[in-house]
Design an enzyme around this catalytic site. Sequence first.
Site, PDB file in Angstrom:
ATOM      1  N   LYS A 193       0.833  -1.209   0.000  1.00 46.52           N
ATOM      2  CA  LYS A 193       0.000   0.000   0.000  1.00 46.52           C
ATOM      3  C   LYS A 193       0.865   1.256   0.000  1.00 46.52           C
ATOM      4  O   LYS A 193       0.662   2.165  -0.808  1.00 46.52           O
ATOM      5  CB  LYS A 193      -0.926  -0.027   1.230  1.00 46.52           C
ATOM      6  CG  LYS A 193      -1.949   1.068   1.212  1.00 46.52           C
ATOM      7  CD  LYS A 193      -2.927   0.945   2.362  1.00 46.52           C
ATOM      8  CE  LYS A 193      -3.958  -0.116   2.099  1.00 46.52           C
ATOM      9  NZ  LYS A 193      -4.739  -0.476   3.266  1.00 46.52           N
ATOM     10  N   ARG A 252      -3.443   3.029   8.447  1.00 45.10           N
ATOM     11  CA  ARG A 252      -3.735   1.732   7.817  1.00 45.10           C
ATOM     12  C   ARG A 252      -2.505   0.852   7.764  1.00 45.10           C
ATOM     13  O   ARG A 252      -1.395   1.334   7.616  1.00 45.10           O
ATOM     14  CB  ARG A 252      -4.180   1.932   6.363  1.00 45.10           C
ATOM     15  CG  ARG A 252      -5.485   2.648   6.185  1.00 45.10           C
ATOM     16  CD  ARG A 252      -5.668   2.912   4.694  1.00 45.10           C
ATOM     17  NE  ARG A 252      -6.658   3.927   4.463  1.00 45.10           N
ATOM     18  CZ  ARG A 252      -7.917   3.678   4.096  1.00 45.10           C
ATOM     19  NH1 ARG A 252      -8.315   2.454   3.916  1.00 45.10           N
ATOM     20  NH2 ARG A 252      -8.749   4.660   3.901  1.00 45.10           N
ATOM     21  N   GLY A 304      -7.990  -7.289   4.212  1.00 43.99           N
ATOM     22  CA  GLY A 304      -8.861  -7.279   5.390  1.00 43.99           C
ATOM     23  C   GLY A 304      -8.287  -7.980   6.608  1.00 43.99           C
ATOM     24  O   GLY A 304      -8.957  -8.094   7.626  1.00 43.99           O
ATOM     25  N   MET A 340      -5.548  -7.220   8.478  1.00 42.21           N
ATOM     26  CA  MET A 340      -4.987  -6.402   9.556  1.00 42.21           C
ATOM     27  C   MET A 340      -5.843  -5.162   9.765  1.00 42.21           C
ATOM     28  O   MET A 340      -6.855  -4.997   9.118  1.00 42.21           O
ATOM     29  CB  MET A 340      -3.545  -6.065   9.228  1.00 42.21           C
ATOM     30  CG  MET A 340      -2.655  -7.290   9.273  1.00 42.21           C
ATOM     31  SD  MET A 340      -0.977  -6.939   8.838  1.00 42.21           S
ATOM     32  CE  MET A 340      -1.094  -6.469   7.157  1.00 42.21           C
ATOM     33  N   ARG A 383      -3.294  -1.775  -6.129  1.00 40.97           N
ATOM     34  CA  ARG A 383      -2.436  -2.951  -5.953  1.00 40.97           C
ATOM     35  C   ARG A 383      -2.752  -3.925  -7.079  1.00 40.97           C
ATOM     36  O   ARG A 383      -3.798  -3.806  -7.724  1.00 40.97           O
ATOM     37  CB  ARG A 383      -2.657  -3.603  -4.586  1.00 40.97           C
ATOM     38  CG  ARG A 383      -4.066  -4.106  -4.385  1.00 40.97           C
ATOM     39  CD  ARG A 383      -4.254  -4.690  -2.991  1.00 40.97           C
ATOM     40  NE  ARG A 383      -5.655  -4.981  -2.750  1.00 40.97           N
ATOM     41  CZ  ARG A 383      -6.195  -5.169  -1.568  1.00 40.97           C
ATOM     42  NH1 ARG A 383      -5.474  -5.044  -0.487  1.00 40.97           N
ATOM     43  NH2 ARG A 383      -7.469  -5.463  -1.441  1.00 40.97           N
ATOM     44  N   HIS A 414     -14.727  -8.339   1.192  1.00 40.21           N
ATOM     45  CA  HIS A 414     -13.510  -9.108   1.473  1.00 40.21           C
ATOM     46  C   HIS A 414     -13.727 -10.584   1.221  1.00 40.21           C
ATOM     47  O   HIS A 414     -12.840 -11.291   0.765  1.00 40.21           O
ATOM     48  CB  HIS A 414     -12.984  -8.779   2.873  1.00 40.21           C
ATOM     49  CG  HIS A 414     -12.823  -9.954   3.742  1.00 40.21           C
ATOM     50  ND1 HIS A 414     -13.870 -10.475   4.460  1.00 40.21           N
ATOM     51  CD2 HIS A 414     -11.763 -10.741   3.953  1.00 40.21           C
ATOM     52  CE1 HIS A 414     -13.442 -11.529   5.085  1.00 40.21           C
ATOM     53  NE2 HIS A 414     -12.165 -11.722   4.809  1.00 40.21           N
ATOM     54  N   ARG A 422       1.849 -47.966 -13.211  1.00 39.96           N
ATOM     55  CA  ARG A 422       1.950 -48.920 -12.097  1.00 39.96           C
ATOM     56  C   ARG A 422       1.114 -50.143 -12.473  1.00 39.96           C
ATOM     57  O   ARG A 422      -0.002 -49.989 -12.976  1.00 39.96           O
ATOM     58  CB  ARG A 422       1.410 -48.292 -10.811  1.00 39.96           C
ATOM     59  CG  ARG A 422       2.251 -47.144 -10.268  1.00 39.96           C
ATOM     60  CD  ARG A 422       1.659 -46.646  -8.958  1.00 39.96           C
ATOM     61  NE  ARG A 422       2.525 -45.735  -8.261  1.00 39.96           N
ATOM     62  CZ  ARG A 422       2.417 -44.400  -8.292  1.00 39.96           C
ATOM     63  NH1 ARG A 422       1.472 -43.838  -9.031  1.00 39.96           N
ATOM     64  NH2 ARG A 422       3.238 -43.645  -7.597  1.00 39.96           N
ATOM     65  N   ARG A 472       6.122 -50.134 -15.153  1.00 34.23           N
ATOM     66  CA  ARG A 472       6.911 -50.582 -14.003  1.00 34.23           C
ATOM     67  C   ARG A 472       6.452 -51.968 -13.572  1.00 34.23           C
ATOM     68  O   ARG A 472       5.243 -52.214 -13.435  1.00 34.23           O
ATOM     69  CB  ARG A 472       6.739 -49.610 -12.836  1.00 34.23           C
ATOM     70  CG  ARG A 472       7.569 -50.050 -11.650  1.00 34.23           C
ATOM     71  CD  ARG A 472       7.401 -49.152 -10.473  1.00 34.23           C
ATOM     72  NE  ARG A 472       6.091 -49.308  -9.868  1.00 34.23           N
ATOM     73  CZ  ARG A 472       5.649 -48.546  -8.879  1.00 34.23           C
ATOM     74  NH1 ARG A 472       6.406 -47.560  -8.429  1.00 34.23           N
ATOM     75  NH2 ARG A 472       4.473 -48.746  -8.356  1.00 34.23           N
ATOM     76  N   SER A 492      14.463 -43.278 -13.634  1.00 35.08           N
ATOM     77  CA  SER A 492      13.290 -42.474 -13.280  1.00 35.08           C
ATOM     78  C   SER A 492      13.271 -42.361 -11.760  1.00 35.08           C
ATOM     79  O   SER A 492      13.249 -43.368 -11.053  1.00 35.08           O
ATOM     80  CB  SER A 492      12.017 -43.147 -13.784  1.00 35.08           C
ATOM     81  OG  SER A 492      10.907 -42.395 -13.372  1.00 35.08           O
ATOM     82  N   GLY A 502      12.017 -42.096  -8.243  1.00 36.80           N
ATOM     83  CA  GLY A 502      10.811 -42.332  -7.451  1.00 36.80           C
ATOM     84  C   GLY A 502      10.958 -41.506  -6.192  1.00 36.80           C
ATOM     85  O   GLY A 502      11.426 -41.975  -5.156  1.00 36.80           O
ATOM     86  N   ASP A 527       9.458 -42.676  -2.600  1.00 38.28           N
ATOM     87  CA  ASP A 527      10.273 -43.576  -1.781  1.00 38.28           C
ATOM     88  C   ASP A 527      11.607 -42.937  -1.414  1.00 38.28           C
ATOM     89  O   ASP A 527      12.108 -43.123  -0.314  1.00 38.28           O
ATOM     90  CB  ASP A 527      10.496 -44.902  -2.519  1.00 38.28           C
ATOM     91  CG  ASP A 527       9.365 -45.879  -2.232  1.00 38.28           C
ATOM     92  OD1 ASP A 527       9.026 -46.050  -1.050  1.00 38.28           O
ATOM     93  OD2 ASP A 527       8.805 -46.444  -3.185  1.00 38.28           O
ATOM     94  N   CYS A 571       9.069 -39.587 -11.485  1.00 38.26           N
ATOM     95  CA  CYS A 571       7.666 -40.000 -11.536  1.00 38.26           C
ATOM     96  C   CYS A 571       7.015 -40.019 -10.160  1.00 38.26           C
ATOM     97  O   CYS A 571       5.898 -40.485  -9.999  1.00 38.26           O
ATOM     98  CB  CYS A 571       7.542 -41.358 -12.218  1.00 38.26           C
ATOM     99  SG  CYS A 571       8.415 -42.656 -11.353  1.00 38.26           S
ATOM    100  N   TYR A 606      12.582 -35.444 -18.400  1.00 42.16           N
ATOM    101  CA  TYR A 606      11.120 -35.354 -18.329  1.00 42.16           C
ATOM    102  C   TYR A 606      10.623 -35.443 -16.890  1.00 42.16           C
ATOM    103  O   TYR A 606      11.345 -35.889 -15.992  1.00 42.16           O
ATOM    104  CB  TYR A 606      10.466 -36.460 -19.182  1.00 42.16           C
ATOM    105  CG  TYR A 606      10.654 -37.868 -18.655  1.00 42.16           C
ATOM    106  CD1 TYR A 606       9.754 -38.401 -17.722  1.00 42.16           C
ATOM    107  CD2 TYR A 606      11.708 -38.663 -19.081  1.00 42.16           C
ATOM    108  CE1 TYR A 606       9.929 -39.695 -17.243  1.00 42.16           C
ATOM    109  CE2 TYR A 606      11.883 -39.954 -18.602  1.00 42.16           C
ATOM    110  CZ  TYR A 606      10.981 -40.466 -17.677  1.00 42.16           C
ATOM    111  OH  TYR A 606      11.143 -41.729 -17.190  1.00 42.16           O
TER     112      TYR A 606
HETATM  113  C1  PEP Z   1       7.962 -43.329  -5.926  1.00 44.44           C
HETATM  114  O1  PEP Z   1       8.360 -44.003  -4.997  1.00 44.44           O
HETATM  115  O2  PEP Z   1       8.190 -42.113  -6.035  1.00 44.44           O
HETATM  116  C2  PEP Z   1       7.101 -43.918  -6.975  1.00 44.44           C
HETATM  117  C3  PEP Z   1       6.774 -43.238  -8.038  1.00 44.44           C
HETATM  118  O3  PEP Z   1       6.637 -45.167  -6.782  1.00 44.44           O
HETATM  119  P1  PEP Z   1       5.473 -45.538  -5.780  1.00 44.44           P
HETATM  120  O4  PEP Z   1       4.824 -44.283  -5.346  1.00 44.44           O
HETATM  121  O5  PEP Z   1       4.550 -46.425  -6.525  1.00 44.44           O
HETATM  122  O6  PEP Z   1       6.193 -46.238  -4.691  1.00 44.44           O
HETATM  123 MG    MG Z   2       8.329 -46.157  -5.178  1.00 42.75          MG
END
Ligand code: PEP
Ligand code: MG
Length: 885
Positions: free
Chosen positions: A35, A105, A114, A116, A349, A465, A571, A627, A775, A777, A780, A842, A862
């Site tokens: 402000k 203000r 709104g 404060m 703003r 608000h 999966r 997988r 990839s 995970g 985990d 993933c 990716y």
């Molecule tokens: C992970 O572990 O990130 C994964 C993609 O496999 P899941 O969640 O099936 O264990």
């Molecule tokens: Mg996993």
Amino acid sequence: MTSQNKKIINKKRIYYFSSKLTEGNKEMRELLGGKGANLAEMTSIGLPVPPGFTITTASCAEYYDAEEKLPTDLMDSVYENMQRLEKETGKYFGSSDNPLLVSVRSGSAVSMPGMMDTVLNLGLNDQSVEKLALITGNERFALDAYRRLINMFGDVVMGIEHHHFETVFDKIKKRYKANRDSELGIKGLRELIESYKQIVKEHTRKKFPQDPYLQLQLAIEAVFRSWNIPRAITYRRINDIHGLLGTAVNVQSMVFGNMGDESGTGVAFTRDPSTGKNEFYGEFLINAQGEDVVAGIRTPLPVKAMKKWRPDIYWQLLKVKKILESHYRDMQDIEFTIEHGKLFMLQTRIGKRTGPAAVKIAVDMVKEKSITQSTALLRVPANDLNQLLLPSFDPKAKRNVLATGLPASPGAASGYPVFTSDEAVSRAENGESVILVRRETSPEDIHGMHAAAGILTSTGGSTSHAAVVARGWGKCCIAGAGELNIDVKRKKIQVNDVTITGKDIISIDGTSGEIILGDVRKCPPNFSKEFKILMKWADKKRKLLIRTNADSPKDAKIARDFGAEGIGLCRTEHMFFGDQRIIAMRQMILADNQQDRRLALKKILPYQRRDFEGIFTVMKGLPVTIRLLDPPLHEFLPQDEKSQRQLARSMKVPAEKIIKRVYQLHEVNPMLGHRGCRLSITYPEILEIQVRAITEAAINCRRKRIDVQPEIMIPLVGIESELSVLRELVENTIARIKQKKKFKGKLDIPIGTMIEIPRAALTADQVATHADFFSFGTNDLTQMTFGYSRDDIGTFIPEYLNERILEKNPFQTIDSTGVGQLVEMAVKKGRTTKPKLKCGICGEHGGDPESIVFFQSVQLNYISCSPFRIPIARLAAAQAVLLAQ
Ligand code: PEP
Ligand code: MG
């Protein structure tokens, strides 16, 4: 206090702004709050802003560092700046001759509408109110300003609950037969002022302070204090606002919208914040003071109605809209006051907007040549695209419309009406969908508004608000539904002759403003042309490919329609669960030797082959990473004795056999147990049947001229030799099937691994010898790096987050400093072995914009996320590139 804060504090504490001298500018929002910075900026570009000054956010930090005491010489600087203000306005603070009144203000670097506190009309006392009446020739106005001051000051500064004032006001209005606040005459107002002063005395044992400088000091302290009131803290938590110094305090000479019928006050957006349409959007009240519009006490007039009331002001406002938009190059949210036909700007703003509006405004502004494509891409918060993916009510569904209010924030929500925010939270926690129904929402309702599926109010306008906050969250909201009679005590809504209780479902349409009895069928989203344009720009900019996590043709189709460029994780566990399959799977688990296990598994083969063919067909031309089975076997057997006995009967085996097998399979830590590649090592026949199904499906598709690109991924590898053994097994199986099927064509199936065990990351150079791709995970990997069981985090993570032991839930946003190091190291090590090693991710983090910035920085190829997050990931990946530039 951080050393950075100290640096700021040692400098100036107050920044003045007026047409003669402006010390701040729009870049200084961290120090002056949004402000303050924008008041200075508007002043310097020549807009009519009443003069004033801003006390810095760093002073607020100092206040808290000194255990809630103002910095010693702050009031001296305030005094100096008040003198400047007096000189400039020709009015005098505390003088009974020509009194200067100010507003006080809050305003932090990130807007918190709104949340404060604010005090208006400061400087009035028993004497100056009479002088003000004389000078303005408007006794009613002066008294009205004084009663507002005592009320606001009593509430904000002295901590007296607002309803004490409200009750007395209602009583006096009744006695004087005044329906509205503005109908109470001079006598009534004088009586009200005396009663208000009495309330202050009764509740605080102190008189309402007559010394204006004492009023000012107490108000400044109160604004600083309001930084840490519960609703402000909740708002910051919900909106993930961290690391700010505090709130600034803006002290500004008052202009009055309540000086009669040539005065007024309003709030507007330079474009429609719900849809993004380039239309001036807002509302105003004639003869009212600033807070009346936002507080939703009276239902205001749409800003277009100003054309009739004061066309000259309307055109002037349109000019201001143009100036502000071309100066800020973004949609603005403004507050203005008209005093005796003269326009003053009190705030500008960046306007909060819904996801669809954000997309439209960004794309339109590129077309208008106001911003570049890159700026447009950065303007839309990636997560807000979620709102475009939400369903709306099916236009063909029957609607029993009860009433229509102001469409304040689009979307469609159905649920049980709840009448308090606490009830909204508790019923939502029980899994119910609720609509928060209030006469007006106050900032105290923030937790209930957040928990509810939608918000419905009977007063207030589309800039109240409630509406502003709802839009900020993309939550459906209808405001000002005046036909509703809401009885909070009895938890009922009366509308015409229908009574609705907390047990009846209602639906609200935030696009049309309709309130509908019952649940209304919803239909999938319809993407705007601007959305498609923005996505195209994002695709041009991003480097990361976007794949999806999908394990059925239906999900694969949704993902492909959203722009997925392949499946990053299919999966396969659910492929063992169907009616016939689970029986075969259980026979396999109970079998005593490999031959019987193979026989049982063979029954599953045709099902899985069909599943894969379905997915390959939908994803033709794009890679599909499958997988192999990951969860421990005990998940396929019932765990309680009753079900085990039932199963024994249906399988015609002794119950003891099943009970014994479950006992054998039992693990104390199944997530760290016999799962993933460990299963394939000990039961290679499971791997073989899956690889056979994949290969046969691929061959069948190829024979139908469908371009399939399967990839096989082995989970939970921690040791190089696990992968080398299994890779050989997969390769041999593929070769055998090709031979058996007499398939001579080209069918390369890359074989890769998940990196989800810290050891695999640490030894990624060795693992890469046997992997065509990695990839990550990260679910985990996070679990095993932190040592947190991913299924049990509910017991302590919420407290860790509250206590700020953790800044973010590491299962949602990648812990770039810890887990991220492993990812970065594995990519580097893997690519020392194979420079072109394809790396993806993933885990759930693949759909989180902040994590995507990290994945871009470590040069993954990716990311793979759930189908509905694909547009978010596409945009976030483009933003990641832009942020790195
Ligand atoms: C992970 O572990 O990130 C994964 C993609 O496999 P899941 O969640 O099936 O264990
Ligand atoms: Mg996993």
